[in-house]
Design an enzyme around this catalytic site. Structure first.
Site, short mmCIF file in Angstrom:
data_model
loop_
_atom_site.label_atom_id
_atom_site.label_comp_id
_atom_site.label_asym_id
_atom_site.label_seq_id
_atom_site.Cartn_x
_atom_site.Cartn_y
_atom_site.Cartn_z
N CYS A 89 32.37 -11.18 31.68
CA CYS A 89 32.26 -11.96 30.45
C CYS A 89 32.86 -11.19 29.27
O CYS A 89 34.07 -11.00 29.21
CB CYS A 89 30.83 -12.41 30.19
SG CYS A 89 30.71 -13.77 29.00
N HIS A 167 29.17 -14.91 35.07
CA HIS A 167 28.14 -13.87 35.20
C HIS A 167 27.61 -13.83 36.63
O HIS A 167 26.63 -14.51 36.96
CB HIS A 167 26.98 -14.14 34.23
CG HIS A 167 27.28 -13.83 32.81
ND1 HIS A 167 27.16 -12.56 32.29
CD2 HIS A 167 27.69 -14.62 31.80
CE1 HIS A 167 27.48 -12.58 31.01
NE2 HIS A 167 27.82 -13.81 30.68
N GLU A 169 26.05 -11.41 37.97
CA GLU A 169 24.91 -10.49 38.05
C GLU A 169 23.56 -11.14 37.79
O GLU A 169 22.50 -10.55 38.07
CB GLU A 169 25.11 -9.34 37.04
CG GLU A 169 24.77 -9.64 35.59
CD GLU A 169 25.83 -10.40 34.80
OE1 GLU A 169 25.75 -10.36 33.56
OE2 GLU A 169 26.71 -11.02 35.42
#
Length: 226
Positions: A89, A167, A169
């Protein structure tokens, strides 16, 4: 042992599924909070860098521009030293800007779960991926697009680096921390129901973990190329 430095910009953030995937491959992670932890760490002996998201834009002026400028210079140093970077990001946008590209604001934030058009499903699966951003990358010369959608370039590689706009994660608890710290208002403004967004994120966790592991395998494969 692989030594990995994680750069985060908020004390509520973690590298989540990405950290798990690196650690599963024997990596030791050191986390640095920008700007609170002071000067960025030395790159000597570092095998990989992960740069996480931020509420800031790469183009921000004022006080934030000081640490952003320092971080971009540090990323150029990583590139020159041959240290591979996985940018997520804001991290992807910072890598783009540091290596000669530009970052621009979008007309509307992209928030929620979205699939992408992948040039290589083995390298970057189509998703869905969690998105939470209002800027997009205009890539530098030499960058190769790995995935995109109508909103933005969603993944690219340049040199030994991999950058993703989404994202990989994030799990449910991480998203809840974001929504609790004013992110819910941004979600609503983007037309996304925060409660449904969180429920979708929790439901996606097992598959999201597997996709993050695939992405780390891709990052390491790109890093190994000379």
């Amino acid at each position: 042992m692989m030594r990995v430095v994680v750069i985060r910009h908020h004390d509520v953030d973690t590298a989540g599924f990405i950290a798990d995937a690196f650690e599963a491959r024997g990596a030791e992670l050191a986390v640095h909070l920008v700007p609170d932890d002071g000067p960025l760490p030395a790159l000597e002996g570092v095998d990989h860098v992960i740069v996480l998201g931020a509420v800031n834009s790469v183009n921000d002026e004022g006080p934030a521009s000081v640490w952003i400028t320092e971080e971009l210079a540090w990323l150029r140093g990583a590139d020159q030293a041959g240290v591979p970077v996985l940018g997520i990001c804001f991290g992807a946008q910072a890598l783009c800007a540091a290596l000669g590209g530009r970052v621009e604001a979008m007309e509307r934030m992209e928030i929620g779960w979205f699939t992408v058009e992948s040039a290589d499903q083995d390298a970057v699966p189509a998703g869905p991926w969690l998105e939470f951003h209002g800027d997009r990358c205009l890539l530098p010369d030499g960058a190769i697009v790995l995935a995109r959608n109508d909103a933005a370039v969603q993944a690219f590689r340049i040199g030994r680096h991999l950058a993703v706009q989404f994202h990989p994660e994030v799990d449910g608890p991480q998203l809840k921390r974001w929504l609790d710290s004013l992110g819910a208002r941004e979600a609503v403004a983007a037309g996304t129901d925060p409660d449904q967004f969180l429920a979708d994120t929790i439901r996606e966790e097992p598959a999201a973990r597997a996709r993050a592991d695939r992405l780390v395998a891709t990052a390491l494969c790109i890093a190994a190329e000379r």
